[in-house]
Enzyme design. Structure first.
Site, PDB file in Angstrom:
ATOM      1  N   ILE A  15     -18.450 114.701 -75.258  1.00  0.00           N
ATOM      2  CA  ILE A  15     -17.349 115.631 -75.416  1.00  0.00           C
ATOM      3  C   ILE A  15     -16.383 115.269 -76.722  1.00  0.00           C
ATOM      4  O   ILE A  15     -16.209 115.940 -76.799  1.00  0.00           O
ATOM      5  CB  ILE A  15     -16.627 116.005 -73.837  1.00  0.00           C
ATOM      6  CG1 ILE A  15     -16.156 115.127 -73.379  1.00  0.00           C
ATOM      7  CG2 ILE A  15     -17.786 117.071 -73.009  1.00  0.00           C
ATOM      8  CD1 ILE A  15     -15.087 115.170 -72.612  1.00  0.00           C
ATOM      9  N   GLY A  16     -16.930 113.939 -76.765  1.00  0.00           N
ATOM     10  CA  GLY A  16     -15.295 113.198 -78.165  1.00  0.00           C
ATOM     11  C   GLY A  16     -16.228 111.362 -78.516  1.00  0.00           C
ATOM     12  O   GLY A  16     -16.784 111.498 -77.752  1.00  0.00           O
ATOM     13  N   GLY A  18     -14.589 108.424 -80.671  1.00  0.00           N
ATOM     14  CA  GLY A  18     -13.785 107.913 -81.808  1.00  0.00           C
ATOM     15  C   GLY A  18     -13.559 106.693 -82.408  1.00  0.00           C
ATOM     16  O   GLY A  18     -14.857 106.347 -81.997  1.00  0.00           O
ATOM     17  N   ARG A  19     -12.689 105.783 -82.065  1.00  0.00           N
ATOM     18  CA  ARG A  19     -12.714 104.731 -83.707  1.00  0.00           C
ATOM     19  C   ARG A  19     -13.761 103.727 -82.591  1.00  0.00           C
ATOM     20  O   ARG A  19     -14.667 103.024 -83.153  1.00  0.00           O
ATOM     21  CB  ARG A  19     -11.739 103.681 -83.983  1.00  0.00           C
ATOM     22  CG  ARG A  19     -12.175 102.928 -85.195  1.00  0.00           C
ATOM     23  CD  ARG A  19     -10.945 102.645 -85.418  1.00  0.00           C
ATOM     24  NE  ARG A  19      -9.524 102.382 -84.926  1.00  0.00           N
ATOM     25  CZ  ARG A  19      -8.369 101.507 -84.714  1.00  0.00           C
ATOM     26  NH1 ARG A  19      -8.909 100.247 -85.532  1.00  0.00           N
ATOM     27  NH2 ARG A  19      -7.676 101.153 -83.756  1.00  0.00           N
ATOM     28  N   GLY A  21     -15.108 103.921 -79.399  1.00  0.00           N
ATOM     29  CA  GLY A  21     -15.927 104.218 -77.956  1.00  0.00           C
ATOM     30  C   GLY A  21     -16.456 106.346 -78.235  1.00  0.00           C
ATOM     31  O   GLY A  21     -16.464 106.596 -78.628  1.00  0.00           O
ATOM     32  N   LYS A  38     -14.044 107.977 -70.779  1.00  0.00           N
ATOM     33  CA  LYS A  38     -13.796 107.064 -71.631  1.00  0.00           C
ATOM     34  C   LYS A  38     -14.584 105.756 -72.043  1.00  0.00           C
ATOM     35  O   LYS A  38     -14.376 104.518 -70.795  1.00  0.00           O
ATOM     36  CB  LYS A  38     -12.348 106.198 -72.256  1.00  0.00           C
ATOM     37  CG  LYS A  38     -12.206 106.861 -73.697  1.00  0.00           C
ATOM     38  CD  LYS A  38     -10.370 106.389 -74.039  1.00  0.00           C
ATOM     39  CE  LYS A  38     -10.142 106.031 -75.236  1.00  0.00           C
ATOM     40  NZ  LYS A  38      -8.549 106.312 -75.576  1.00  0.00           N
ATOM     41  N   ASP A 132       2.450 106.425 -79.975  1.00  0.00           N
ATOM     42  CA  ASP A 132       1.496 107.078 -80.809  1.00  0.00           C
ATOM     43  C   ASP A 132       1.550 108.555 -80.022  1.00  0.00           C
ATOM     44  O   ASP A 132       0.565 109.709 -80.324  1.00  0.00           O
ATOM     45  CB  ASP A 132       0.318 106.411 -80.567  1.00  0.00           C
ATOM     46  CG  ASP A 132      -0.667 107.105 -81.984  1.00  0.00           C
ATOM     47  OD1 ASP A 132      -0.157 107.610 -83.398  1.00  0.00           O
ATOM     48  OD2 ASP A 132      -1.802 107.203 -81.840  1.00  0.00           O
TER      49      ASP A 132
END
Length: 288
Positions: A15-16, A18-19, A21, A38, A132
């Site tokens: 579902i997503g 990133g840098r 994983g 994640k 962040d």
């Protein structure tokens, strides 16, 4: 990588990404509930700083998971190659997706900011700075409850005896000027970033930007906050004043997270703070 996870969860679709994983949906047969997993590939973490973040995030999430507006960590699985974090599933559009369609109404922005600042204030009271804050990290679950996520850049700055932080972390549009200046800084960097998020919610564009990251950093360091009439014509004076006090270059004069929640003026003689009233004072003005 997923052997230990598979004892408790059924791994489902991606579902997503990133840098470092991938995020998957996973399902618990015991609770008949879906979660997010994640999966961080340790082999991609060649920078020692990234390794430190890998160690810090699950520890801080364990500390912070009790707040309703912070992503909840349920399980951690780890082997030599991967770290797996099982958290709340946030399958509604995140704040980045929402603001990419255009500015939000003032009551909607106030409601989101109220939940976001509640989460940030909780972090600060426990001695954690997120570092962040940006729309991409403001998620929503199936019930449209806000969940602050991604504590990979977070830092614990202490309890009663708080210590200053250092190091350039964050995202160009949202990072506070004191972070870029190389000075030590406090948890109020999160208030600055949340102020940029509020500006983006109301205007649809960031307050400080450039054609390149370097130009954006220069604009942030100047901190020349403007409210173009074409964009801010319908935004209340109270919201603009709140933005000025959140996006104040001097951290000693910048509002704290808790002060943001109690900010407001005697608008239409209501006496309600703008944030905690969910922007209702502005809606009342529109009806007057």
């Amino acid at each position: 990588m997923f052997e230990s996870l598979n004892k408790d969860y059924q791994l489902c679709e991606e579902i997503g990404r990133g840098r470092f994983g991938v995020v998957y949906r996973c399902f618990s047969a015991d609770s008949a509930t879906s979660f997010a997993c994640k999966a961080i590939d340790k082999r991609l973490l060649t920078d020692p700083t990234d390794r430190i973040c890998l160690d810090i995030e699950p520890k801080l999430l364990h500390l912070l998971s009790g707040h309703p507006n912070i992503i909840h960590l349920f399980h951690v699985y780890e082997d030599d190659d991967a770290l797996l974090l099982v958290t709340d599933l946030c399958d509604s559009p995140d704040l980045y997706d929402r603001v990419s369609k255009g500015p939000l109404s003032e009551p909607e922005a106030a409601g989101i900011l109220s939940s976001l600042m509640g989460a940030i204030g909780y972090c600060h009271r426990l001695g954690v700075a997120h570092r962040d804050i940006k729309p991409d990290n403001v998620l929503f679950d199936s019930w449209n409850r806000l969940k602050l996520a991604d504590f990979g850049s977070a830092e614990w700055f202490g309890g009663n005896e708080r210590r200053a932080m250092s190091g350039v972390v964050g995202t160009p549009y949202y990072v506070a000027p004191e972070v870029l200046s190389g000075r030590e800084y406090s948890e109020k960097v999160d208030v600055w970033s949340a102020g940029v998020v509020l500006y983006v919610m109301l205007a649809g564009v960031p307050p400080f930007y450039g054609e390149t990251p370097a130009e954006t950093f220069e604009a942030v360091l100047r901190g020349n906050l403007r409210f173009p009439t074409r964009i801010f014509r319908s935004v209340s004076p109270e919201a603009k004043d709140l933005l000025r006090k959140m996006l104040c270059k001097d951290p000693s004069r910048r509002l704290s997270a808790d002060q943001v929640l109690t900010h407001g003026f005697d608008f239409l003689k209501t006496g309600h703070p703008w944030v905690t009233s969910g922007g209702e004072t502005r809606a009342m003005a529109d009806l007057a």
